[in-house]
Scaffold this active site. Sequence first.
Site, PDB file in Angstrom:
ATOM      1  N   CYS A   2      45.343  43.619  33.073  1.00  0.00           N
ATOM      2  CA  CYS A   2      44.771  44.327  31.925  1.00  0.00           C
ATOM      3  C   CYS A   2      45.698  44.105  30.721  1.00  0.00           C
ATOM      4  O   CYS A   2      46.896  43.884  30.871  1.00  0.00           O
ATOM      5  CB  CYS A   2      44.619  45.826  32.107  1.00  0.00           C
ATOM      6  SG  CYS A   2      43.589  46.287  33.503  1.00  0.00           S
ATOM      7  N   ARG A  27      45.031  38.174  30.973  1.00  0.00           N
ATOM      8  CA  ARG A  27      45.516  39.257  31.831  1.00  0.00           C
ATOM      9  C   ARG A  27      44.402  39.924  32.639  1.00  0.00           C
ATOM     10  O   ARG A  27      44.659  40.772  33.495  1.00  0.00           O
ATOM     11  CB  ARG A  27      46.212  40.327  30.992  1.00  0.00           C
ATOM     12  CG  ARG A  27      47.378  39.809  30.174  1.00  0.00           C
ATOM     13  CD  ARG A  27      48.018  40.909  29.372  1.00  0.00           C
ATOM     14  NE  ARG A  27      48.556  41.922  30.236  1.00  0.00           N
ATOM     15  CZ  ARG A  27      49.748  41.876  30.810  1.00  0.00           C
ATOM     16  NH1 ARG A  27      50.542  40.861  30.583  1.00  0.00           N
ATOM     17  NH2 ARG A  27      50.153  42.843  31.602  1.00  0.00           N
ATOM     18  N   TRP A  74      41.220  44.071  34.265  1.00  0.00           N
ATOM     19  CA  TRP A  74      41.161  43.456  35.583  1.00  0.00           C
ATOM     20  C   TRP A  74      41.075  44.636  36.536  1.00  0.00           C
ATOM     21  O   TRP A  74      42.044  45.382  36.721  1.00  0.00           O
ATOM     22  CB  TRP A  74      42.415  42.634  35.845  1.00  0.00           C
ATOM     23  CG  TRP A  74      42.342  41.807  37.099  1.00  0.00           C
ATOM     24  CD1 TRP A  74      41.815  40.554  37.225  1.00  0.00           C
ATOM     25  CD2 TRP A  74      42.818  42.178  38.405  1.00  0.00           C
ATOM     26  NE1 TRP A  74      41.925  40.129  38.527  1.00  0.00           N
ATOM     27  CE2 TRP A  74      42.530  41.105  39.280  1.00  0.00           C
ATOM     28  CE3 TRP A  74      43.441  43.314  38.928  1.00  0.00           C
ATOM     29  CZ2 TRP A  74      42.857  41.125  40.624  1.00  0.00           C
ATOM     30  CZ3 TRP A  74      43.766  43.339  40.280  1.00  0.00           C
ATOM     31  CH2 TRP A  74      43.470  42.242  41.107  1.00  0.00           C
ATOM     32  N   ASN A 100      46.948  50.031  30.940  1.00  0.00           N
ATOM     33  CA  ASN A 100      47.181  48.898  31.843  1.00  0.00           C
ATOM     34  C   ASN A 100      48.126  49.385  32.931  1.00  0.00           C
ATOM     35  O   ASN A 100      49.225  49.847  32.622  1.00  0.00           O
ATOM     36  CB  ASN A 100      47.813  47.732  31.064  1.00  0.00           C
ATOM     37  CG  ASN A 100      48.479  46.722  31.974  1.00  0.00           C
ATOM     38  OD1 ASN A 100      48.043  46.509  33.102  1.00  0.00           O
ATOM     39  ND2 ASN A 100      49.537  46.099  31.501  1.00  0.00           N
ATOM     40  N   GLY A 101      47.700  49.295  34.178  1.00  0.00           N
ATOM     41  CA  GLY A 101      48.573  49.716  35.277  1.00  0.00           C
ATOM     42  C   GLY A 101      47.808  50.539  36.288  1.00  0.00           C
ATOM     43  O   GLY A 101      46.577  50.542  36.305  1.00  0.00           O
ATOM     44  N   GLU A 477      51.197  22.602  45.361  1.00  0.00           N
ATOM     45  CA  GLU A 477      50.843  22.986  43.994  1.00  0.00           C
ATOM     46  C   GLU A 477      49.514  22.347  43.564  1.00  0.00           C
ATOM     47  O   GLU A 477      48.661  23.007  42.965  1.00  0.00           O
ATOM     48  CB  GLU A 477      51.993  22.595  43.043  1.00  0.00           C
ATOM     49  CG  GLU A 477      51.728  22.801  41.564  1.00  0.00           C
ATOM     50  CD  GLU A 477      51.315  24.221  41.190  1.00  0.00           C
ATOM     51  OE1 GLU A 477      51.464  25.141  42.000  1.00  0.00           O
ATOM     52  OE2 GLU A 477      50.803  24.386  40.070  1.00  0.00           O
ATOM     53  N   LYS A 481      46.193  24.407  42.478  1.00  0.00           N
ATOM     54  CA  LYS A 481      45.562  24.244  41.160  1.00  0.00           C
ATOM     55  C   LYS A 481      44.094  23.912  41.312  1.00  0.00           C
ATOM     56  O   LYS A 481      43.240  24.484  40.649  1.00  0.00           O
ATOM     57  CB  LYS A 481      46.297  23.124  40.413  1.00  0.00           C
ATOM     58  CG  LYS A 481      46.317  23.226  38.941  1.00  0.00           C
ATOM     59  CD  LYS A 481      47.398  24.113  38.355  1.00  0.00           C
ATOM     60  CE  LYS A 481      47.786  25.318  39.130  1.00  0.00           C
ATOM     61  NZ  LYS A 481      48.980  25.975  38.754  1.00  0.00           N
ATOM     62  N   GLU A 484      42.056  26.977  42.652  1.00  0.00           N
ATOM     63  CA  GLU A 484      41.905  28.155  41.795  1.00  0.00           C
ATOM     64  C   GLU A 484      40.974  27.922  40.616  1.00  0.00           C
ATOM     65  O   GLU A 484      40.350  28.863  40.136  1.00  0.00           O
ATOM     66  CB  GLU A 484      43.259  28.700  41.323  1.00  0.00           C
ATOM     67  CG  GLU A 484      43.947  27.904  40.248  1.00  0.00           C
ATOM     68  CD  GLU A 484      45.256  28.540  39.774  1.00  0.00           C
ATOM     69  OE1 GLU A 484      45.265  29.735  39.485  1.00  0.00           O
ATOM     70  OE2 GLU A 484      46.255  27.817  39.687  1.00  0.00           O
ATOM     71  N   HIS A 500      48.808  17.637  63.792  1.00  0.00           N
ATOM     72  CA  HIS A 500      49.045  18.789  64.672  1.00  0.00           C
ATOM     73  C   HIS A 500      47.951  19.841  64.517  1.00  0.00           C
ATOM     74  O   HIS A 500      48.155  20.996  64.867  1.00  0.00           O
ATOM     75  CB  HIS A 500      50.426  19.383  64.385  1.00  0.00           C
ATOM     76  CG  HIS A 500      51.536  18.421  64.693  1.00  0.00           C
ATOM     77  ND1 HIS A 500      51.879  18.063  65.971  1.00  0.00           N
ATOM     78  CD2 HIS A 500      52.336  17.685  63.875  1.00  0.00           C
ATOM     79  CE1 HIS A 500      52.869  17.175  65.942  1.00  0.00           C
ATOM     80  NE2 HIS A 500      53.151  16.920  64.671  1.00  0.00           N
ATOM     81  N   LYS A 595      46.331  36.356  34.960  1.00  0.00           N
ATOM     82  CA  LYS A 595      47.565  35.574  34.924  1.00  0.00           C
ATOM     83  C   LYS A 595      48.792  36.389  35.286  1.00  0.00           C
ATOM     84  O   LYS A 595      49.690  35.911  35.958  1.00  0.00           O
ATOM     85  CB  LYS A 595      47.734  34.979  33.527  1.00  0.00           C
ATOM     86  CG  LYS A 595      48.821  33.934  33.494  1.00  0.00           C
ATOM     87  CD  LYS A 595      48.721  33.104  32.268  1.00  0.00           C
ATOM     88  CE  LYS A 595      49.768  32.022  32.240  1.00  0.00           C
ATOM     89  NZ  LYS A 595      49.565  31.007  33.281  1.00  0.00           N
TER      90      LYS A 595
END
Length: 600
Positions: A2, A27, A74, A100-101, A477, A481, A484, A500, A595
């Site tokens: 947020c 955010r 969010w 926010n939180g 990585e 990427k 996502e 394996h 993010k």
Amino acid sequence: MCGIVGYIGEREAKEVVITGLKRLEYRGYDSSGICIVGNQAINIYKEKGKIKELENLIEGMEIEGTVGIGHTRWATHGVPNQTNAHPHQSYSGRFTLVHNGIIENYKELKETYVPNVERLSETDTEIVVHLVDHFSTQGLATEEAFRKVLTLLEGSYALALVDAEEPKKLYAAKNKSPLLAGIGEGENMVASDATAMIHVTNQFKELKDEEYVVFDRNELTIKNYAGEVLEREVYSVDWDVSSVETGQYEHFMLKEIDEQPSVIRNIISKYQDENGMLNIAEELQGLPVPSRIYIVAAGTSYHAGLVGKTILEKIAKIPTEVHIASEYMYSEPLIEKNSLFIFISQSGETADSRGVLKQIKELGLPTLTITNVQGSTLYREADYQLLTHAGPEIAVASTKAYTAQIAVLSLFSIHLAERNGIEGNIDMFHELKMISTAMESLKDMKEKAKQIVDSYLTGKDKCFFIGRLQDFAVCLEGALKLKEISYIQAEGYAGGELKHGPIALIEDGTPVFVLLTDEKVAKNTRSNAQEVVARGANTCVISTKGFEEEGDAWVLPKVHPLLTPLVSVIPTQLISYYAALQRGCDVDKPRNLAKSVTVE
Ligand code: F6R
């Protein structure tokens, strides 16, 4: 997660707040809202979805007023819808709040202080604003009521509050969620980060946990929860509005991929003195040379840590472990006495990493944060700090922060090597310059990335990245990427590990990206590629000049073997970007993500 903004000045608050919210959209972006204080009324507008939806809602409306607060969400408590979107209003309608939180004790607070107030939303935030109303009804002035509420809250918050009876003043507070004050001429602001205020001012004041701020357009006062006034230095950032706009690019992600060569050059200029020597000692003054290093991070930053481990071990000769922050927190590992903990975090706000930092501080061990955000929580709370100087990273998918983190870790390894008396080290500044040149050459290869996406990923819903050693770290990585932002299921595997188990998933046409930049293991990785080809895979080999073979899809320029991830990651970033574009995904704002992950 947020983002919040609050503004008082002479400009139209709607414009300032919406611009700020757009910059904070990384955010969280499942709903948003604004409250603008007009001449006669408090006007609140909220909408589900991205900020564009809110803009559509208010398009053509006359929303005048020079005071406002806003929020981009969010969701944590309550589904993303218009009712749960912020701002929230108190039961009398007098107070309006954004948050926010997470307020952990909101249920207890409701039962104790406002049991009869009907809750309109499913949010924890709504209780906070009712509490302010409750205490002000009991006779406390707004500032006192706000402060009283702050002392009762448990959890994380950045809050901004409007009082309809005193509409030329705003109140804001912070605990564990980021909040900065922006100081202008005849205007003042607060926001979750500097990017949301740079269109108004480049003068900021940091707010620490358990501090609040009261401001009008001319004055801004920071206080602690005892009500004592606190002095705080003003600081500026070394980037401007163009850093937080896409400019000629369609997406921040591509802009940030392209910025990587200049980020490396910037890091060189920040950490090299006029004699060409490493200039890092001041930041690290007093840091004991450790006998073991623990790197703690999440996501892409964790992957940068995996690359950093090899660099630190080879150059500084210090055994290094890399841990996922959320796992480390509850695993109670045995720690060697003379250890250093390094926290790598683009945002400097990741709750998982912060949880570990707190544990390590309690043990009294030295901590170093490597971050892109000066003044962020992890920056402030660690004993030592190194900045990655990558400029704001806005796209949710991290790119330039990753390469910047590895570059700074490389310089740090040289610092430790020098202090360990290890001689004959590589000329890291020279090697990083070579990296920057190699990166420049890759910027022009976007057509190649598009072609690879067309040939290998069209119509596919799964793929693999395989490689060994540093290439394996880059495979993790690359796979992160791709998944996502394009939602293709992608797995990064050590080349030798495929047989394996996961080789069972290889079928006719399964795309397998093969990273091959380390001559020492090139032959082995080629064999692993053959194993999957024999089972029908469509392999796309990304190799390095000098040991490329006919048919390799992408041959990278040769750089120092320890630093190849800085170069080999770029094709994976570009492939992810064009795969997401091909599928019509929202590249900069992938679904379900935010993010800055400030919840555990
Ligand atoms: C992926 C990505 C995330 C972050 C992770 C940690 O592209 O950006 O995996 O790397 O959430 O964030 P920071 O580095 O801010 O601690």
